[in-house]
Enzyme design. Structure first.
Site, mmCIF file in Angstrom:
data_model
loop_
_atom_site.group_PDB
_atom_site.id
_atom_site.type_symbol
_atom_site.label_atom_id
_atom_site.label_comp_id
_atom_site.label_asym_id
_atom_site.label_seq_id
_atom_site.Cartn_x
_atom_site.Cartn_y
_atom_site.Cartn_z
ATOM 1 N N GLU A 180 -8.004 -44.959 16.431
ATOM 2 C CA GLU A 180 -6.559 -44.983 16.558
ATOM 3 C C GLU A 180 -5.870 -45.938 15.583
ATOM 4 O OE1 GLU A 180 -6.369 -43.728 21.290
ATOM 5 O OE2 GLU A 180 -5.557 -45.667 20.665
ATOM 6 N N GLU A 385 -11.549 -39.618 23.504
ATOM 7 C CA GLU A 385 -10.975 -40.314 24.663
ATOM 8 C C GLU A 385 -10.068 -39.353 25.415
ATOM 9 O OE1 GLU A 385 -8.890 -44.006 24.151
ATOM 10 O OE2 GLU A 385 -10.359 -44.768 22.695
#
Length: 486
Positions: A180, A385
């Site tokens: 991320e 995720e």
């Protein structure tokens, strides 16, 4: 501390279940600063998150990751829980300041030894280790030298990637460069709700580019050092940006947010170019001179798959009043993380919400997977995720029942299966997270784990969702359930 009984469940009824491909990879995931603790042991030095968490007012309740889940000392117990879950893979991150305490120079042998023991323990249990090189714990010394807005940090990251590859590459076959980078750049240097807590949009854009550059340089290092057959990837928290209406103003708001949420990374990483509209939307902040000739060639490296993180869609609308970013789900700040977000208001999806206040909409994951497949054909996808925080409590019988989480997972896995059935090449799914843990600026107030952690005693208690997920992972089938919350 002993865990509760092994995580088991009955086999599903084939007539009332959805079957995933036999090669589909089931896993769960964690991040180093969120679980390890032991922040001053065996040569580890402060990361930006150590400094940030110890700064008054930064983290809810003054919480820090000093102890977290004490995974550094309890890793063998946690591997036992993974074994009970029956997953085929475990995605963990390596703490850069354990490997290179100053962010440069030779490896710290004790830090390497910890991850070596972890990898060996996983392999002994038949669990595939998936190593993420960067999940936000930049060595503080590098931040003091400029952090991600400084170009040199990208080269230091490449050096670090080579060290870890040399140490673990004989046993770890699957690698992720960055987790991320949007959060690192825009929450860390834009809104300041993540470490290091800086609030400068021009710096955030520089950070985004240097994270992209670090990724490309690291992929080159990994390719040079890893055995044939190793897989290399990056994980992006791609935003499924949806306009509230189809008005031209709302559509343009969605385009602008999509640019700095998604295409600022997918453009150079996957197509070798920064989109012209992203440059134009941010021209009032920077002339982009930090992008040097040849940079995009370095950034665009062949990947074996793309890691995608998804929790909730991003709903936006044009707002004549100047827009509001505090409802974007990324924490409260007087500063926006969106350098092209002037006049954009954020909304949460209607209906049920998680403890984070995020709307629950599994169709956003389906739409996102379809978009990746459409725009980047031939690139396999792994969901690295997906999960939800809820207000879990231990009942009088010592159990933790979390039907809302089971419902959340069931809904999202159903959409993953629908995407696969439509032809999208999704290779695996990693539940976030294995353990309740330090949830960044929210401290210990939010519980994402399949396993409950009592932070006073460090006791681990598998939740009902852990038992449910174990059944899914072991059998590769998703039961068609009655009575889950709607």
């Amino acid at each position: 501390m002993a865990t509760s009984a092994p995580i088991t469940d009955q086999a599903p009824d084939p007539a009332r279940s959805i079957t995933f491909p036999p090669e589909f990879l089931w896993g769960t995931a964690t991040a180093s600063y969120q679980i390890e603790g032991a922040v001053r042991e065996d040569g580890r030095t402060p990361s930006i998150w150590d400094v940030y968490a110890h700064t008054p007012g930064r983290v809810l309740g003054g919480d820090t990751g000093d102890v977290a889940d004490d995974h550094y000392h309890r890793w063998a117990e946690d591997l036992g829980i993974l074994g009970d879950l029956g997953v085929g893979a475990y995605r963990f991150s390596v703490a850069w300041p354990r490997i290179q305490p100053t962010g440069s120079g030779p490896a710290n042998a004790k830090g390497v030894d910890f991850y070596s023991r972890l990898v060996d323990g996983l392999l002994e249990k038949g669990i595939q280790p998936v190593a993420t090189l960067y999940h936000w714990d930049l060595p503080q010394e590098l931040e003091e030298a400029g952090g991600w807005p400084a170009r040199e940090t990208a080269y230091r990251f490449a050096e670090y990637a080579g060290i870890v590859a040399d140490a673990l590459g004989d046993r770890v076959r699957t690698w992720t460069t960055l987790n991320e980078p949007w959060c690192s750049a825009f929450l860390g240097y834009g809104s300041g709700v993540h470490a290091p807590g800086r609030t400068d949009h021009a710096d955030a854009l520089r950070a985004a580019h240097h994270l992209n550059l670090a990724h490309g340089l690291a992929v080159r290092q990994l390719r040079d050092r890893l055995p044939a057959g190793s897989q290399v990837s990056v994980t992006l928290n791609l935003h499924q940006v949806r306009p509230v209406t189809r008005s031209p103003q709302d559509l343009d708001a969605a385009r602008r947010i999509d640019g700095t949420a998604n295409r600022i990374f997918t453009g150079p990483m996957l197509a070798g170019i920064y989109p012209e509209d992203v440059r134009a939307d941010t021209a009032h902040l920077t002339d982009w001179s930090f992008v040097r000739e040849g940079d995009t060639d370095i950034i665009q490296q062949p990947l074996d798959f793309l890691g995608v993180n998804y929790y909730s869609p991003t709903l936006v609308a044009h707002d004549e009043g100047g827009g509001a970013h505090n409802s974007d789900g990324h924490g409260v700040s007087e500063h926006s993380p969106w350098p092209a977000g002037e006049g954009v208001a954020f909304h949460q999806a209607a209906g049920r919400k998680t403890a984070m206040g995020w709307g629950i909409d599994p169709t956003g994951l389906y739409d996102l997977l379809q978009r990746v497949a459409r725009e980047h054909p031939g690139l396999p996808i792994v969901i690295t995720e997906n999960g939800a925080a809820f207000d879990d409590v231990v009942g009088g019988d010592g159990r933790v029942d979390d039907p809302e989480r089971i419902s959340y997972l069931h809904g999202h896995l159903s959409e993953v299966h629908r995407a696969i059935a439509s032809g999208v090449d999704v290779r695996g799914y990693f539940l976030w997270s294995l353990l309740d843990n330090f949830e960044w600026g929210y401290g210990y107030s939010k519980r994402f784990g399949a396993v409950y952690v009592d932070y006073e005693t460090q006791a681990r208690i598998p939740k009902a969702s852990a038992r449910w997920y174990a059944q899914v992972a072991r059998t590769g089938t998703l039961p068609i359930q009655d009575g889950i919350p709607q």
